[in-house]
Design an enzyme around this catalytic site. Structure first.
Site, PDB file in Angstrom:
ATOM      1  N   ASP A 111      43.949  37.780  35.194  1.00  0.00           N
ATOM      2  CA  ASP A 111      43.478  38.031  36.559  1.00  0.00           C
ATOM      3  C   ASP A 111      44.571  37.593  37.534  1.00  0.00           C
ATOM      4  OD1 ASP A 111      42.029  38.331  38.918  1.00  0.00           O
ATOM      5  OD2 ASP A 111      40.174  37.572  38.034  1.00  0.00           O
ATOM      6  N   ASP A 122      43.656  41.706  44.428  1.00  0.00           N
ATOM      7  CA  ASP A 122      43.058  40.929  43.338  1.00  0.00           C
ATOM      8  C   ASP A 122      42.740  41.913  42.217  1.00  0.00           C
ATOM      9  OD1 ASP A 122      41.495  39.221  41.785  1.00  0.00           O
ATOM     10  OD2 ASP A 122      39.929  38.928  43.309  1.00  0.00           O
ATOM     11  N   HIS A 183      33.696  40.990  45.489  1.00  0.00           N
ATOM     12  CA  HIS A 183      33.659  40.289  46.778  1.00  0.00           C
ATOM     13  C   HIS A 183      34.523  40.976  47.818  1.00  0.00           C
ATOM     14  CE1 HIS A 183      37.608  38.693  45.449  1.00  0.00           C
ATOM     15  NE2 HIS A 183      37.051  38.775  44.261  1.00  0.00           N
ATOM     16  N   HIS A 191      37.043  35.241  49.267  1.00  0.00           N
ATOM     17  CA  HIS A 191      35.636  35.663  49.281  1.00  0.00           C
ATOM     18  C   HIS A 191      35.166  35.596  50.735  1.00  0.00           C
ATOM     19  CE1 HIS A 191      34.439  35.525  44.911  1.00  0.00           C
ATOM     20  NE2 HIS A 191      35.644  34.990  44.880  1.00  0.00           N
ATOM     21  N   GLU A 217      34.561  43.874  40.309  1.00  0.00           N
ATOM     22  CA  GLU A 217      34.931  43.277  39.029  1.00  0.00           C
ATOM     23  C   GLU A 217      33.762  43.120  38.065  1.00  0.00           C
ATOM     24  OE1 GLU A 217      36.490  39.229  39.334  1.00  0.00           O
ATOM     25  OE2 GLU A 217      36.115  39.284  41.475  1.00  0.00           O
ATOM     26  N   GLU A 296      39.051  44.668  36.966  1.00  0.00           N
ATOM     27  CA  GLU A 296      38.949  44.474  38.412  1.00  0.00           C
ATOM     28  C   GLU A 296      40.036  45.244  39.163  1.00  0.00           C
ATOM     29  OE1 GLU A 296      39.714  40.444  39.765  1.00  0.00           O
ATOM     30  OE2 GLU A 296      38.603  40.794  41.627  1.00  0.00           O
TER      31      GLU A 296
HETATM   32 MN    MN Z   1      38.060  38.878  42.360  1.00  0.00          MN
HETATM   33 MN    MN Z   2      40.342  38.484  40.165  1.00  0.00          MN
END
Ligand code: MN
Ligand code: MN
Length: 311
Positions: A111, A122, A183, A191, A217, A296
């Site tokens: 990630d 992200d 998010h 977030h 995600e 994600e």
């Molecule tokens: Mn994330």
């Molecule tokens: Mn992530």
């Protein structure tokens, strides 16, 4: 819709046309949009190169540091420590000194977070070390992500996206992790208030609007789909209020309100002095010890559809 490749040749005229089109689609300020596209391009490349670097016997710490160094070399900054979460560990695990090595059969979630001037991309994906025992879990997460992305546009409700994600995951006879969500993001904020559930009967839902930036995600498992909390390896500062505490000031100048890890600090023990100013991100582990896969992407919501900046 794919992001415009940053490596593509740009003439003033073409760029102008592209920008006009983009403004029409998302309403985002063109300079901010450029930051997002660049962060997305770097995050995508770092994700792929880091996944390729995962091999039996390799150290998790070396792999995380490789990802973070690559991010800097490409002109970005890490928006959070590289997360390498293995098997039943779903997320928020970043390796520290003395950490373990990859072993055959490990289900590895990489990630990656990259920011340019605070504008964050992200992205994550999952691979298995040397074996192919969890292809369905991985495929279910990836296809659920694709299906949700296909439904994102101005006016869509996140609850509906959760239903789309759940339906795809269940079509593979897997279960979504129901207490983990996608998010919304804002500058220096990973977030920013809107959660994107991974199941349809969530008690919350929000309408997405053109210009919103969201990370979607889905997490998949064959277990209960709930997490328990483990140790804390990642922190962020709560709020950006100027403090008289020198450590707080120093950490804010380095990381703003984005997540960081003790391995990025010279004297991590000092964190004890500012516990009230810290948000903690405990490692999240599937409660029944079952394996978890994740996929994600970060997208920018548009009038009709969305742009995937981490494709
Ligand atoms: Mn994330
Ligand atoms: Mn992530």
């Amino acid at each position: 819709m794919q992001a415009v490749k940053a490596g593509a040749k740009r003439t003033g005229r073409t760029e102008g046309t592209r920008r006009t089109e983009r403004i029409g689609r998302s309403g985002m300020d063109p300079e901010i949009l450029e930051c997002y596209l660049e962060a997305g391009r770097i995050a995508s490349s770092v994700r792929e190169q880091t996944m390729n670097a995962v091999e039996e016997g390799g150290r998790l710490l070396d792999t995380a540091e490789y990802a973070e160094e690559l991010t800097r070399q490409m002109g970005g900054e890490a928006a959070f420590p590289c997360n390498i979460s293995i098997n039943e560990i779903a997320s928020h695990y970043t390796p520290l000194k003395g950490d373990s090595k990859f072993t055959p059969g490990d289900l590895v979630k990489i990630d990656i977070g990259v920011h340019i001037n605070g504008y964050i991309a992200d992205t994550a994906n999952t691979i298995e070390v040397d074996t192919n025992h969890n292809l369905i879990l991985i495929k279910a997460a990836q296809e659920a992500l694709n299906a949700a992305i296909n439904e994102i546009q101005d006016g869509v409700n996140t609850k509906y996206l959760g239903k789309v994600i759940e339906n795809v995951i269940k079509s593979y006879n897997c279960f979504p992790m129901t207490d983990l969500t996608g998010h919304s993001m804002e500058r220096y904020t990973i977030h920013s208030g809107v959660n994107i559930p991974n199941y349809g009967s969530a008690s919350f839902g929000n309408v997405l609007h053109a210009g919103d930036v969201v990370a979607v995600e889905p997490f998949t498992t064959l277990g209960h789909g709930m997490t328990r909390r483990g140790e804390v390896r990642i922190y962020s500062l709560v709020g950006s209020k100027v403090s008289k505490n020198l450590l707080h000031q120093k950490l804010f100048s380095l990381f703003n309100t984005l997540p960081f890890t003790t391995r990025w600090m010279d004297e991590p023990d000092e964190l004890d002095k500012i516990t009230t100013k810290l948000h903690k991100y405990p490692v999240l582990i599937e409660s029944g010890g079952c394996r978890v896969a994740q996929a994600e992407h970060t997208v920018i919501v548009e009038d009709k559809g969305c742009s995937v900046i981490t494709a």
